[in-house]
Design a protein around this motif. Structure first.
Motif, mmCIF file in Angstrom:
data_model
loop_
_atom_site.group_PDB
_atom_site.id
_atom_site.type_symbol
_atom_site.label_atom_id
_atom_site.label_comp_id
_atom_site.label_asym_id
_atom_site.label_seq_id
_atom_site.Cartn_x
_atom_site.Cartn_y
_atom_site.Cartn_z
ATOM 1 N N THR A 273 37.913 29.505 42.349
ATOM 2 C CA THR A 273 38.341 30.693 43.066
ATOM 3 C C THR A 273 37.723 30.713 44.453
ATOM 4 O O THR A 273 36.710 30.069 44.697
ATOM 5 N N ASN A 274 38.334 31.430 45.327
ATOM 6 C CA ASN A 274 37.799 31.648 46.660
ATOM 7 C C ASN A 274 37.314 33.092 46.690
ATOM 8 O O ASN A 274 38.053 34.000 47.050
ATOM 9 N N SER A 275 36.072 33.292 46.269
ATOM 10 C CA SER A 275 35.564 34.646 46.121
ATOM 11 C C SER A 275 34.068 34.677 46.389
ATOM 12 O O SER A 275 33.358 33.725 46.098
ATOM 13 N N THR A 276 33.601 35.791 46.924
ATOM 14 C CA THR A 276 32.166 35.972 47.097
ATOM 15 C C THR A 276 31.554 36.647 45.871
ATOM 16 O O THR A 276 30.360 36.912 45.844
ATOM 17 N N ARG A 277 32.357 36.921 44.857
ATOM 18 C CA ARG A 277 31.885 37.579 43.642
ATOM 19 C C ARG A 277 32.191 36.769 42.382
ATOM 20 O O ARG A 277 32.234 37.318 41.282
ATOM 21 N N ALA A 278 32.428 35.479 42.516
ATOM 22 C CA ALA A 278 32.739 34.644 41.353
ATOM 23 C C ALA A 278 31.520 34.573 40.439
ATOM 24 O O ALA A 278 30.388 34.432 40.894
#
Length: 64
Positions: free
Chosen positions: A24-29
Motif C-alpha cells: 500500500t501507499n500509506s503513512t498508516r500501514a
C-alpha cells in the motif's frame, strides 16, 4: 519488515519471511507477522528493524 534483537539476530516469528507483505501507499500501514497478534512479548526489549522491498520507498515509521 523483520525484527532483530540487540545483537542483530532475527527474533523468531518476527522475521522478514513471517511478515505479511505491505502493499500500500500509506503513512498508516500496519505491519503484522503470521501467527502473531502483536508485539506484547517484545515490550521493554531493544529491537532493530530490517526493511526489505521491491521498488519500495520508505517515508517514515513509528511504533504505537
Amino acid at each position: 519488515v523483520g525484527l532483530r534483537d540487540a545483537t542483530g539476530q532475527p527474533i523468531p516469528g518476527f522475521g522478514t519471511t513471517e511478515c505479511i507483505p505491505v502493499r500500500t501507499n500509506s503513512t498508516r500501514a500496519k505491519v503484522t507477522w503470521q501467527g502473531r497478534a502483536g508485539l506484547d512479548e517484545l515490550v521493554g526489549r531493544p529491537v532493530q528493524l530490517e526493511f526489505s522491498g521491491n521498488r519500495a520507498k520508505l517515508f517514515s515509521f513509528f511504533f504505537e
